[in-house]
Design a protein around this motif. Structure first.
Motif, PDB file in Angstrom:
ATOM      1  N   SER A 170       0.828  -1.195   0.000  1.00 11.54           N
ATOM      2  CA  SER A 170       0.000   0.000   0.000  1.00 11.54           C
ATOM      3  C   SER A 170       0.873   1.260   0.000  1.00 11.54           C
ATOM      4  CB  SER A 170      -0.919  -0.007   1.218  1.00 11.54           C
ATOM      5  OG  SER A 170      -1.586   1.218   1.327  1.00 11.54           O
ATOM      6  N   MET A 171       1.936   1.256   0.820  1.00 13.54           N
ATOM      7  CA  MET A 171       2.799   2.437   0.881  1.00 13.54           C
ATOM      8  C   MET A 171       3.510   2.649  -0.448  1.00 13.54           C
ATOM      9  SD  MET A 171       4.252   2.487   4.796  1.00 13.54           S
ATOM     10  CE  MET A 171       5.033   0.896   4.735  1.00 13.54           C
ATOM     11  N   VAL A 172       3.879   1.537  -1.106  1.00  8.98           N
ATOM     12  CA  VAL A 172       4.525   1.659  -2.414  1.00  8.98           C
ATOM     13  C   VAL A 172       3.519   2.199  -3.429  1.00  8.98           C
ATOM     14  CG1 VAL A 172       5.541   0.359  -4.317  1.00  8.98           C
ATOM     15  CG2 VAL A 172       6.239  -0.118  -1.971  1.00  8.98           C
ATOM     16  N   ALA A 173       2.305   1.652  -3.387  1.00  9.98           N
ATOM     17  CA  ALA A 173       1.290   2.082  -4.348  1.00  9.98           C
ATOM     18  C   ALA A 173       0.989   3.571  -4.189  1.00  9.98           C
ATOM     19  CB  ALA A 173       0.018   1.265  -4.177  1.00  9.98           C
ATOM     20  N   GLN A 174       1.035   4.041  -2.952  1.00  7.89           N
ATOM     21  CA  GLN A 174       0.755   5.462  -2.711  1.00  7.89           C
ATOM     22  C   GLN A 174       2.004   6.315  -2.842  1.00  7.89           C
ATOM     23  OE1 GLN A 174      -1.359   6.314   0.860  1.00  7.89           O
ATOM     24  NE2 GLN A 174      -2.682   4.508   0.667  1.00  7.89           N
ATOM     25  N   GLU A 175       3.100   5.673  -3.176  1.00  6.55           N
ATOM     26  CA  GLU A 175       4.392   6.358  -3.313  1.00  6.55           C
ATOM     27  C   GLU A 175       4.726   7.147  -2.064  1.00  6.55           C
ATOM     28  OE1 GLU A 175       3.889   8.513  -6.939  1.00  6.55           O
ATOM     29  OE2 GLU A 175       4.420   6.755  -8.142  1.00  6.55           O
ATOM     30  N   ARG A 176       4.539   6.500  -0.907  1.00  3.57           N
ATOM     31  CA  ARG A 176       4.876   7.181   0.338  1.00  3.57           C
ATOM     32  C   ARG A 176       5.678   6.257   1.248  1.00  3.57           C
ATOM     33  NH1 ARG A 176      -0.126   7.067   4.594  1.00  3.57           N
ATOM     34  NH2 ARG A 176      -0.570   4.869   4.380  1.00  3.57           N
ATOM     35  N   LEU A 177       6.511   5.424   0.631  1.00  5.68           N
ATOM     36  CA  LEU A 177       7.301   4.488   1.421  1.00  5.68           C
ATOM     37  C   LEU A 177       8.332   5.250   2.250  1.00  5.68           C
ATOM     38  CD1 LEU A 177       7.723   1.332   1.747  1.00  5.68           C
ATOM     39  CD2 LEU A 177       9.671   1.632   0.225  1.00  5.68           C
ATOM     40  N   PRO A 178       8.217   5.196   3.594  1.00  7.04           N
ATOM     41  CA  PRO A 178       9.203   5.897   4.425  1.00  7.04           C
ATOM     42  C   PRO A 178      10.423   5.006   4.660  1.00  7.04           C
ATOM     43  CG  PRO A 178       7.471   4.995   5.780  1.00  7.04           C
ATOM     44  CD  PRO A 178       7.192   4.544   4.384  1.00  7.04           C
ATOM     45  N   HIS A 179      11.307   5.424   5.573  1.00  9.70           N
ATOM     46  CA  HIS A 179      12.412   4.551   5.960  1.00  9.70           C
ATOM     47  C   HIS A 179      11.842   3.406   6.781  1.00  9.70           C
ATOM     48  CE1 HIS A 179      15.953   6.691   4.583  1.00  9.70           C
ATOM     49  NE2 HIS A 179      15.229   7.790   4.740  1.00  9.70           N
ATOM     50  N   VAL A 180      11.968   2.201   6.267  1.00 10.56           N
ATOM     51  CA  VAL A 180      11.375   1.037   6.924  1.00 10.56           C
ATOM     52  C   VAL A 180      12.471   0.042   7.281  1.00 10.56           C
ATOM     53  CG1 VAL A 180       9.792  -0.903   6.663  1.00 10.56           C
ATOM     54  CG2 VAL A 180       9.302   1.265   5.525  1.00 10.56           C
ATOM     55  N   THR A 181      12.403  -0.511   8.479  1.00  7.11           N
ATOM     56  CA  THR A 181      13.245  -1.659   8.791  1.00  7.11           C
ATOM     57  C   THR A 181      12.329  -2.866   8.950  1.00  7.11           C
ATOM     58  OG1 THR A 181      14.872  -0.289   9.880  1.00  7.11           O
ATOM     59  CG2 THR A 181      14.907  -2.645  10.391  1.00  7.11           C
ATOM     60  N   HIS A 182      12.657  -3.935   8.277  1.00  4.50           N
ATOM     61  CA  HIS A 182      11.797  -5.113   8.292  1.00  4.50           C
ATOM     62  C   HIS A 182      12.642  -6.344   8.643  1.00  4.50           C
ATOM     63  CE1 HIS A 182       8.685  -7.800   5.992  1.00  4.50           C
ATOM     64  NE2 HIS A 182       8.825  -8.124   7.271  1.00  4.50           N
ATOM     65  N   ILE A 183      12.315  -6.978   9.752  1.00  4.73           N
ATOM     66  CA  ILE A 183      13.003  -8.217  10.129  1.00  4.73           C
ATOM     67  C   ILE A 183      12.028  -9.367   9.919  1.00  4.73           C
ATOM     68  CG2 ILE A 183      14.222  -9.427  11.976  1.00  4.73           C
ATOM     69  CD1 ILE A 183      14.588  -6.676  13.339  1.00  4.73           C
ATOM     70  N   HIS A 184      12.408 -10.297   9.059  1.00  2.00           N
ATOM     71  CA  HIS A 184      11.490 -11.409   8.779  1.00  2.00           C
ATOM     72  C   HIS A 184      12.180 -12.748   9.017  1.00  2.00           C
ATOM     73  CE1 HIS A 184       8.196 -13.639   7.091  1.00  2.00           C
ATOM     74  NE2 HIS A 184       9.011 -14.237   6.238  1.00  2.00           N
ATOM     75  N   TYR A 185      11.454 -13.631   9.689  1.00  2.00           N
ATOM     76  CA  TYR A 185      11.987 -14.964   9.988  1.00  2.00           C
ATOM     77  C   TYR A 185      11.287 -16.016   9.145  1.00  2.00           C
ATOM     78  CZ  TYR A 185      13.890 -12.813  14.194  1.00  2.00           C
ATOM     79  OH  TYR A 185      14.576 -12.014  15.057  1.00  2.00           O
ATOM     80  N   ALA A 186      12.086 -16.940   8.622  1.00  3.67           N
ATOM     81  CA  ALA A 186      11.524 -18.091   7.915  1.00  3.67           C
ATOM     82  C   ALA A 186      12.467 -19.249   8.137  1.00  3.67           C
ATOM     83  CB  ALA A 186      11.384 -17.781   6.429  1.00  3.67           C
ATOM     84  N   PRO A 187      11.964 -20.490   8.047  1.00  7.43           N
ATOM     85  CA  PRO A 187      12.848 -21.634   8.292  1.00  7.43           C
ATOM     86  C   PRO A 187      13.989 -21.705   7.270  1.00  7.43           C
ATOM     87  CG  PRO A 187      10.545 -22.309   8.313  1.00  7.43           C
ATOM     88  CD  PRO A 187      10.568 -20.893   7.863  1.00  7.43           C
ATOM     89  N   HIS A 188      13.648 -21.581   5.993  1.00  3.84           N
ATOM     90  CA  HIS A 188      14.672 -21.739   4.947  1.00  3.84           C
ATOM     91  C   HIS A 188      14.483 -20.656   3.890  1.00  3.84           C
ATOM     92  CE1 HIS A 188      15.463 -25.770   6.516  1.00  3.84           C
ATOM     93  NE2 HIS A 188      14.150 -25.944   6.547  1.00  3.84           N
ATOM     94  N   THR A 189      15.466 -20.512   3.031  1.00  2.70           N
ATOM     95  CA  THR A 189      15.369 -19.536   1.936  1.00  2.70           C
ATOM     96  C   THR A 189      14.107 -19.769   1.109  1.00  2.70           C
ATOM     97  OG1 THR A 189      17.660 -20.290   1.660  1.00  2.70           O
ATOM     98  CG2 THR A 189      16.945 -18.356   0.368  1.00  2.70           C
TER      99      THR A 189
END
Ligand code: FES
Lengths: 371, 393
Positions: A170-189
């Protein structure tokens, strides 16, 4: 969330249907429109499966076109989806993974088949384009505010990525992406849902800092170390204490995160989305427990044998009933949580929302009923 | 219910004697001991569990198909009625088609859904607590008088109002009175206006014999009557004003066709329902006889108190599978599409226990029902003597 300008024709339409409803009494016009197109109904909201797309080996994105009574969601919200399996409706809650800014009036949910999850398996394996599913409207307060967050921190794990994905898109679609830090966990690639899209996003927007952590990938650190812990947090996002944070994932992760934010005295900046275990355990043996009658706010101890109608009456309640022997359905009540046993067949019922004949059912462990 | 029950309990003198004698004269089917009845019940329970465990997607598809068929039939019926404006014979065809749609709505769809036969699907719409049907009886009232009273106390005179609907004498247990001479006439009226008869079934109005009694109707019953009236208004508006008005100058023929459709439905549903519990060989019971009844004995009473109609698939569908009245009374909340197969199993069990299984053609079942209406409207010699003596005194 309909624009104001639509109010005029809407009332006109509703006036018209009030008239046509008189022709359809005791049904409504909507019941007959359903014969032509199930998406035109207003008496029950349905969605048509437009397409399905496999994200990973066990996660599938389902694109849904909702019926007339749908209202657009806020990024991060979830909805209830019903799926018929063996002729029976099962209802589960799923986060919407698409952005509200979609041109073709569709939205997507992304479902991961979880061990023992009957419904998620069915959604991932058997649902096909052209199917219709009953749905609810978007709900929940885990969403992005209208005012753009300054430097949000997202923490997600597994299929907990779905509401976060909706926010990012949504932020990309509205062209308002701020500075974001995203930590995501998954078992494998290969387990990362939306993996390619996330990587592409990170490559394109330097403001989007993605940290993918694989908890089961063979490597030098012991896998335990790789789960969420304060050191990782401090190294990846030193100013986490000052950021607005959204976290979504399994129970264990959320408990740890909440405790950590709480300790630091910044719990107010943390928002979490947790889907409670949706189905209670079904005990094999007769099990005593506590029964909560939610409509009357009364709680009672059950020995696992006494029927729920008697139990309620023993507490001074007077639930509607008729035959007291399982014939008339005069005592039907909604099971909101927990598990009950049909005393005639020993069948166990633990589907939230199931209708229970309380005169011939006893609690199996704890149970919560709308009585 | 209470009114009739107390009146039967408070019988004095000669009336009490008649009641006792009628009770003794009741047909004696081969009885089972309590143990046998319970064993019989366990076998039926096993049948029931078998169906419960095997309900599935095919059953769900069945009821959805029938619901869609019902709606399409209704649209087709109404369209054909309008075609009757230019081609009059279509009026009759349309009227009958609409009648058939209403029959399907009332029987296979409405009656069975409101029994909870399809609740297991957990469908938000097809559910006994949500469904309403195109007949005068409000869903909640009907569910009480039918599911609670009739299905629990089937054929127990004084407790099951379906025994005579409060206006017919359908049992020897009720002492004859001169007003019962009107039995055949009342029966014809009930058949013609059957939806209203069923509509006010739960309101206690049928027991009211005078204006004073009407005024004394309990507030709860008055509220129920009001609910019936509200529904009747809306239904009448639809069938007798709105749809005819759509035809402009051809209001009258469309109105006539719609009246015809409702009449068709009334006569048919009346006939099917009366064939369920009044043909020859069906037993009636007394309040005393059902005291402390076990589950097995309850099953037994359902069997002895019901009768099936033999016929083809179309008859079964049009009767909402009440042509399997016995199976319906044994298993009121099992999906109706399962009754034909259940019937075979039930018959085997009945044969094993030496129990009768009342199943015959529509002509036989309805014929003996009408015979009963006429016969019980007429006094016996003793009835006459008693009435005469009472009049002299
Ligand atoms: S009271 Fe009749 S089914 Fe429970």
């Amino acid at each position: 969330m309909q624009p104001q300008s639509q109010a005029g024709p809407r009332t006109l339409l509703s006036r018209f249907t009030a008239l046509t409803d008189a022709f359809a009494y005791p049904l409504r016009t909507s019941h007959y429109l359903e014969l032509v197109n199930p998406l035109w109904t207003t008496h029950a909201l349905q969605a048509k499966v437009v397409s399905v797309w496999d994200e990973t080996a066990d996660a599938r994105t389902i694109t849904l076109k909702p019926g007339r009574n749908w209202r657009s969601h806020r990024p991060g919200q979830h909805l209830r989806v019903g799926v018929p399996i063996g002729g029976m409706h099962y209802t589960r809650t799923y986060s919407i993974s698409s952005a509200p800014e979609s041109e073709d009036e569709t939205f997507t949910i992304t479902v991961k088949a979880i061990g023992g999850g009957r419904m998620s398996h069915h959604l991932v394996r058997n649902i096909k384009p052209g199917d219709y599913l009953p749905i609810g409207v978007p709900q929940g307060d885990f969403y992005l505010p209208d005012a753009n967050p300054v430097e949000p921190l997202f923490i997600s794990a597994g299929s907990g990525i779905t509401p976060i994905m909706s926010m990012l898109r949504s932020m990309v679609a509205q062209e308002r992406l701020p500075h974001v830090t995203h930590i995501h966990y998954a078992p494998h690639t290969y387990d990362v849902i939306f993996g390619q899209e996330l990587q592409a996003l990170a490559a394109k927007h330097p403001r989007y800092q993605l940290h993918l952590i694989y908890t089961r990938e063979p490597g030098e650190t012991a896998s335990q170390k790789r789960h969420f812990n304060p050191e990782i947090l401090n190294s990846l996002c030193p100013d986490w204490g000052t950021r607005d944070t959204w976290a979504c994932g399994p129970q264990g992760l959320l408990d740890t995160v909440e405790a950590h934010w709480h300790q630091a005295g910044v719990a107010r900046q943390l928002r979490t989305e947790r889907f409670r275990a949706q189905v209670a355990a079904a005990p094999k043996e007769v099990t005593a427990g506590t029964v909560r009658f939610t409509a009357s706010g009364v709680t009672a101890a059950s020995d696992g044998v006494i029927n729920l109608l008697r139990l309620a009456e023993d507490q001074g309640l007077n639930p509607p009933h008729g035959c007291r022997m399982g014939i008339c359905h005069g005592c039907d009540a909604k099971l909101t949580a927990g598990c009950v046993r049909d005393l005639r067949t020993n069948a166990l019922l633990n589907e939230p929302g199931a209708i229970v004949q309380i005169c011939v059912c006893a609690a199996a462990g704890d149970a919560e009923l709308e009585v | 219910m209470t009114a009739t029950r107390t009146s039967l309990k408070n019988l004095k003198g000669e009336n009490a004697a008649i009641y006792a004698k009628a009770k003794k004269a009741m047909p004696k089917a081969p009885r089972l001991t309590k143990e046998q009845a319970d064993a019989f019940g366990r076998e039926l329970d096993a049948l029931r569990e078998g169906v419960l465990a095997s309900r599935g997607a095919a059953d769900a598809a069945y009821i959805r198909r029938i619901i869609a068929l019902q709606r399409k039939l209704e649209v087709a019926g109404r369209a054909t009625i309008y075609a009757g404006i230019v081609f009059p014979p279509a009026l009759v065809v349309g009227s009958l088609t609409l009648g058939a749609a209403k029959i399907l709505d009332n029987m296979e769809v409405g009656h069975n859904i409101m029994h909870g036969q399809w609740d297991w699907m957990r469908d938000p719409v097809i559910h006994s607590s949500k469904w309403d049907w195109d007949t005068a009886a409000p869903a909640d009232q009907w569910k009480h008088s039918h599911n609670v009273e009739h299905h629990t106390w089937t054929n127990v005179v004084g407790m099951d109002k379906d025994v005579g609907y409060g206006i017919l004498r359908m049992t020897e247990q009720e002492p004859w009175q001169p007003r019962h001479l009107l039995n055949p006439l009342n029966n014809a009226l009930l058949a013609t206006f059957f939806q209203y008869g069923v509509g006010v079934h739960d309101t206690g109005i049928a027991e009211v014999r005078s204006l004073k009694g009407l005024r004394k109707l309990s507030p709860a019953n008055k509220a129920k009557l009001k609910a019936v009236w509200n529904k009747v208004k809306k239904q009448s508006l639809k069938d007798y004003v709105l749809f005819p008005a759509l035809a402009g100058p051809f209001f009258a023929p469309v109105l006539a066709a719609n009246i015809g459709a409702n009449l068709t439905r009334n006569l048919w549903t009346y006939m099917i329902i009366f064939c369920g519990h009044f043909p020859d060989g069906v037993e009636q019971f007394t309040a005393e006889s059902v005291k402390n009844e076990s589950r097995g004995q309850w099953y037994l009473r359902q069997l002895l108190g019901s009768a099936n109609i033999k016929g083809g698939k179309a008859l079964h569908l049009a009767s909402g599978h009440l042509s399997f009245q016995i199976e319906h009374h044994l298993f009121p909340d099992l999906p109706s599409n399962r009754y034909p197969a259940l019937s075979k199993e039930v018959q085997k069990i009945c044969a094993k226990y030496g129990l009768p299984y009342n199943s015959a053609s529509l002509a036989r079942q309805f014929g003996t029902t009408l015979k009963r209406v006429v016969k019980l409207g007429l006094p016996t010699k003793q009835d006459l003597k008693r009435t005469f003596a009472a009049a002299m005194a």
